[in-house]
Design a protein around this motif. Sequence first.
Motif, PDB file in Angstrom:
ATOM      1  N   ALA A 188       0.831  -1.305   0.136  1.00  0.00           N
ATOM      2  CA  ALA A 188       0.004   0.089  -0.100  1.00  0.00           C
ATOM      3  C   ALA A 188       0.852   1.070   0.002  1.00  0.00           C
ATOM      4  N   VAL A 189       2.006   1.345   0.872  1.00  0.00           N
ATOM      5  CA  VAL A 189       2.780   2.444   0.934  1.00  0.00           C
ATOM      6  C   VAL A 189       3.541   2.779  -0.400  1.00  0.00           C
ATOM      7  N   MET A 190       4.103   1.667  -1.098  1.00  0.00           N
ATOM      8  CA  MET A 190       4.665   1.794  -2.253  1.00  0.00           C
ATOM      9  C   MET A 190       3.756   2.063  -3.592  1.00  0.00           C
ATOM     10  N   ARG A 191       2.444   1.644  -3.258  1.00  0.00           N
ATOM     11  CA  ARG A 191       1.392   2.341  -4.356  1.00  0.00           C
ATOM     12  C   ARG A 191       1.235   3.662  -4.294  1.00  0.00           C
ATOM     13  N   ASP A 192       1.153   4.075  -2.896  1.00  0.00           N
ATOM     14  CA  ASP A 192       1.040   5.266  -2.743  1.00  0.00           C
ATOM     15  C   ASP A 192       1.825   6.537  -3.151  1.00  0.00           C
ATOM     16  N   GLN A 193       3.287   5.896  -2.715  1.00  0.00           N
ATOM     17  CA  GLN A 193       4.634   6.519  -3.115  1.00  0.00           C
ATOM     18  C   GLN A 193       4.635   6.880  -4.508  1.00  0.00           C
ATOM     19  N   LEU A 194       4.168   5.637  -5.511  1.00  0.00           N
ATOM     20  CA  LEU A 194       4.443   5.888  -6.763  1.00  0.00           C
ATOM     21  C   LEU A 194       3.221   6.677  -7.404  1.00  0.00           C
ATOM     22  N   GLY A 195       2.261   6.727  -6.712  1.00  0.00           N
ATOM     23  CA  GLY A 195       1.117   7.530  -7.062  1.00  0.00           C
ATOM     24  C   GLY A 195       1.781   9.145  -6.842  1.00  0.00           C
ATOM     25  N   ALA A 196       2.388   9.359  -5.652  1.00  0.00           N
ATOM     26  CA  ALA A 196       2.846  10.828  -5.363  1.00  0.00           C
ATOM     27  C   ALA A 196       4.033  11.148  -6.580  1.00  0.00           C
ATOM     28  N   LEU A 197       4.865  10.134  -6.909  1.00  0.00           N
ATOM     29  CA  LEU A 197       5.810  10.560  -8.010  1.00  0.00           C
ATOM     30  C   LEU A 197       5.089  10.897  -9.283  1.00  0.00           C
ATOM     31  N   ILE A 198       4.003  10.015  -9.592  1.00  0.00           N
ATOM     32  CA  ILE A 198       3.154  10.429 -10.753  1.00  0.00           C
ATOM     33  C   ILE A 198       2.677  11.943 -10.708  1.00  0.00           C
ATOM     34  N   GLU A 199       2.200  12.128  -9.629  1.00  0.00           N
ATOM     35  CA  GLU A 199       1.705  13.800  -9.420  1.00  0.00           C
ATOM     36  C   GLU A 199       2.977  14.809  -9.617  1.00  0.00           C
ATOM     37  N   ALA A 200       4.243  14.250  -9.005  1.00  0.00           N
ATOM     38  CA  ALA A 200       5.260  15.239  -9.040  1.00  0.00           C
ATOM     39  C   ALA A 200       5.462  15.199 -10.628  1.00  0.00           C
TER      40      ALA A 200
END
Length: 287
Positions: A188-200
């Motif tokens: 779950a953390v990795m999915r959220d982190q990758l999602g944040a990178l996509i937003e970045a």
Amino acid sequence: MDPRPGGAPTVLRMVLGKRLQDLREKAGLSFEQAGRALDVTHATIRRMEKAEVGLKIPYVEKLLTTYGVTSTEEISGFLALCREANRPGWWHNFRDVLPEWFSAFVSLEGEASVIRAYEPHYVPGLLQIPSYAGAVLRAGQPNATAEEIDRLVTLRIERQALLTRAEAPLLWVVMDETVLRRPIGGRAVMRDQLGALIEATEAPNVRLQVIPFTAGPHPAMYGPFHIFRFQVKEIPDIAYTESLVGGAYFDDRDDVSAFLEALDRMCAQAAPAQSTKAILDGMRKEI
């Protein structure tokens, strides 16, 4: 460049040190001659000019007169800048958990106009979400208390404010594919982190590139590093590397050029920044 004596050097302190050097050289005085005016060693003068120690107001005032500065207004203005340069940064509130050697990093990061980095292990701190940051910090500091980890996470998140401020720096990061494949904090953390990178990747001042495994070896496989560039002309580019026990700062032109050349080569080997969003999205779907 040793950031430890006298606290973390701020960019303003570095500028003032360079101006003191220029005034001394214009006056035709050596380190030894300047030191005699203060009854200190030549090393003290050198360290003041290199921003390795705080700028003591009486010392600076005496040096200015020794260097031929006679204008009361000019001296007062210089001393006012010295007082500002000696003032602790906002991160001083975290001194209970922040190592002195990393305080310099936070100072330089906050004043840079361009931040370039290579990261082979983790998502860079400026792009980490809290849950990911906590997992990274717990792994790196297994003996830290839960309270200390929480304080460090808070510091890391507060640092990120610089990316959305007015006149925010350009953040250009090259990450190894390993960064995105290593499971940190759970699925779950990795999915959220990758999602944040996509937003970045949508931010106008953030540029992300990924070096895929298929790119093979590259010039910086020895470890991560950062390069800071400033708008102030007196301050050279500064490179930073880190180990288990501390950080090292480089401002010699030849040293920094070696880091810049390596990073430029890696940017050429990495996937174009335009494709990063698609790469991240594909990895996120795999989790």
